[in-house]
Design a protein around this motif. Structure first.
Motif, short mmCIF file in Angstrom:
data_model
loop_
_atom_site.label_atom_id
_atom_site.label_comp_id
_atom_site.label_asym_id
_atom_site.label_seq_id
_atom_site.Cartn_x
_atom_site.Cartn_y
_atom_site.Cartn_z
N ASN A 105 0.83 -1.19 0.00
CA ASN A 105 0.00 0.00 0.00
C ASN A 105 0.88 1.26 0.00
OD1 ASN A 105 -2.66 -1.08 0.11
ND2 ASN A 105 -2.26 -1.69 2.22
N THR A 106 0.28 2.36 -0.40
CA THR A 106 0.98 3.64 -0.32
C THR A 106 0.02 4.69 0.23
OG1 THR A 106 0.33 4.07 -2.59
CG2 THR A 106 2.60 3.35 -2.23
N LEU A 107 0.59 5.78 0.69
CA LEU A 107 -0.23 6.91 1.13
C LEU A 107 -0.69 7.66 -0.10
CD1 LEU A 107 1.96 8.42 3.97
CD2 LEU A 107 -0.28 7.34 4.23
N ASP A 108 -1.92 8.16 -0.08
CA ASP A 108 -2.37 8.98 -1.19
C ASP A 108 -1.97 10.43 -0.99
OD1 ASP A 108 -3.99 7.23 -2.99
OD2 ASP A 108 -4.85 6.74 -1.03
N VAL A 109 -2.13 10.89 0.23
CA VAL A 109 -1.80 12.29 0.47
C VAL A 109 -1.53 12.53 1.95
CG1 VAL A 109 -4.23 13.00 0.74
CG2 VAL A 109 -2.57 14.69 0.02
N VAL A 110 -0.61 13.44 2.19
CA VAL A 110 -0.37 13.94 3.54
C VAL A 110 -0.89 15.37 3.54
CG1 VAL A 110 1.34 14.49 5.31
CG2 VAL A 110 1.66 12.50 3.83
N LEU A 111 -1.91 15.58 4.32
CA LEU A 111 -2.61 16.86 4.29
C LEU A 111 -2.25 17.68 5.52
CD1 LEU A 111 -4.94 18.15 2.53
CD2 LEU A 111 -6.46 17.29 4.31
N LEU A 112 -1.79 18.89 5.27
CA LEU A 112 -1.42 19.78 6.38
C LEU A 112 -2.44 20.92 6.48
CD1 LEU A 112 0.56 21.00 8.52
CD2 LEU A 112 1.71 22.12 6.60
N ILE A 113 -3.09 21.01 7.63
CA ILE A 113 -3.93 22.19 7.89
C ILE A 113 -3.03 23.23 8.52
CG2 ILE A 113 -5.97 23.09 9.04
CD1 ILE A 113 -7.17 20.35 9.03
N ASP A 114 -2.72 24.24 7.72
CA ASP A 114 -1.70 25.20 8.12
C ASP A 114 -2.34 26.43 8.78
OD1 ASP A 114 0.87 26.11 8.35
OD2 ASP A 114 0.88 27.10 6.40
N VAL A 115 -1.97 26.66 10.02
CA VAL A 115 -2.47 27.83 10.75
C VAL A 115 -1.28 28.44 11.50
CG1 VAL A 115 -4.14 28.67 12.44
CG2 VAL A 115 -4.69 26.65 11.09
N PRO A 116 -1.03 29.75 11.28
CA PRO A 116 0.10 30.37 11.98
C PRO A 116 -0.11 30.33 13.50
CG PRO A 116 -0.84 31.85 10.32
CD PRO A 116 -1.76 30.69 10.42
N ASN A 117 1.00 30.22 14.22
CA ASN A 117 0.93 30.14 15.68
C ASN A 117 0.17 31.30 16.32
OD1 ASN A 117 2.29 27.78 15.80
ND2 ASN A 117 4.18 28.61 16.64
N GLU A 118 0.39 32.53 15.83
CA GLU A 118 -0.28 33.70 16.45
C GLU A 118 -1.79 33.53 16.35
OE1 GLU A 118 1.44 34.88 13.05
OE2 GLU A 118 2.72 33.51 14.18
N PHE A 119 -2.22 32.96 15.24
CA PHE A 119 -3.66 32.79 15.02
C PHE A 119 -4.23 31.75 15.99
CE2 PHE A 119 -7.44 31.41 12.78
CZ PHE A 119 -7.92 32.60 12.25
N ILE A 120 -3.52 30.64 16.16
CA ILE A 120 -3.96 29.60 17.10
C ILE A 120 -4.00 30.16 18.52
CG2 ILE A 120 -3.30 27.40 18.18
CD1 ILE A 120 -2.34 26.46 15.52
N LEU A 121 -2.98 30.94 18.84
CA LEU A 121 -2.89 31.54 20.17
C LEU A 121 -4.10 32.44 20.41
CD1 LEU A 121 -0.76 31.32 22.37
CD2 LEU A 121 0.24 33.44 21.54
N GLU A 122 -4.39 33.31 19.45
CA GLU A 122 -5.52 34.24 19.61
C GLU A 122 -6.84 33.47 19.71
OE1 GLU A 122 -6.42 36.88 16.29
OE2 GLU A 122 -6.89 38.48 17.71
N ARG A 123 -6.98 32.45 18.88
CA ARG A 123 -8.22 31.69 18.85
C ARG A 123 -8.45 30.96 20.19
NH1 ARG A 123 -9.57 28.60 13.35
NH2 ARG A 123 -8.15 26.97 14.02
N ASN A 124 -7.38 30.39 20.74
CA ASN A 124 -7.51 29.61 21.98
C ASN A 124 -7.62 30.49 23.22
OD1 ASN A 124 -6.80 26.40 21.78
ND2 ASN A 124 -6.14 27.58 20.03
#
Ligand SMILES: [Zn+2]
Length: 214
Positions: A105-124
């Protein structure tokens, strides 16, 4: 479809994982859930893992890999799977690769949900939860009508312990040190697909689906 989902803690992986698995009819494999299941059923792997978890230690790579591989050979993964929370290190990624090759078997895709750290910090850090009904607010993006008071039940809004700035920063640092190298690894070894995670849930999932369908 065989997918690995990557993204910092707080990037919205859980929500998107559910939507992806529903759409493509694949099995959502969260390492946390797999461990809980093994521990609950008192499997050999579960008993071994529990010893580390009870002591507050990380489960060693070799055991984690075994637990995941043991899960991947099950019938419900034949149509595909989405791995969430694994691999966490380049070593785990290499072992997963070997395992997939050994089963043709092989992987079809490696998907990265990209969110800058400052944004995660503000959201949390801006998140507030009602102490009685559990409704969620945000001081900037979704504020209650009256400061600190739940619109729905009138009770006090609180900040969860794990949403305080220091804790969120600590989680992001751990992620950066351990998991970020995976992004480089998959960038050079597989097809890494990146989606901007700053948009709202539906926009992010729409972008994910178009990335997966190409
Ligand atoms: Zn409330």
């Amino acid at each position: 479809m065989r997918i690995i989902l990557l993204g910092a803690p707080g990037a919205g992986k859980g929500t998107q994982a559910k939507l992806i698995c529903e759409k493509y009819n694949i099995t959502h494999l969260s390492t946390g859930d797999i461990f809980r299941m093994n521990i609950k059923n008192k499997t050999t792997l579960g008993v071994q893992a529990k010893e580390y978890i009870d002591k507050g230690q990380l489960v060693p790579d070799a055991l984690t890999i075994q637990v995941v591989e043991d899960r991947l050979i099950k019938e419900d993964c034949k149509n595909g799977f989405l791995l969430d929370g694994f691999p966490r290190t380049v070593f785990q990624a290499e072992e997963l690769n070997k395992f997939l090759q050994s089963t043709n078997n092989t992987l079809d895709v490696v998907l990265l949900i990209d969110v800058p750290n400052e944004f995660i910090l503000e959201r949390n850090v801006g998140r507030r939860i009602c102490s009685s009904c559990g409704r969620s607010y945000h001081i900037k993006f979704n504020p209650p009508e009256k400061l600190g008071i739940c619109d729905f039940c009138g009770d006090k809004l609180i900040q969860r312990n794990d949403d305080n700035e220091e804790t969120v920063k600590e989680r992001l640092t751990v992620y950066k040190n351990h998991t970020h190298p995976l992004i480089d690894y998959y960038w050079t070894n597989h097809c890494l697909s990146t989606v901007d995670g700053r948009d709202d849930i539906l926009t992010v999932s729409k972008n994910i689906f178009s990335a997966l369908d190409t």
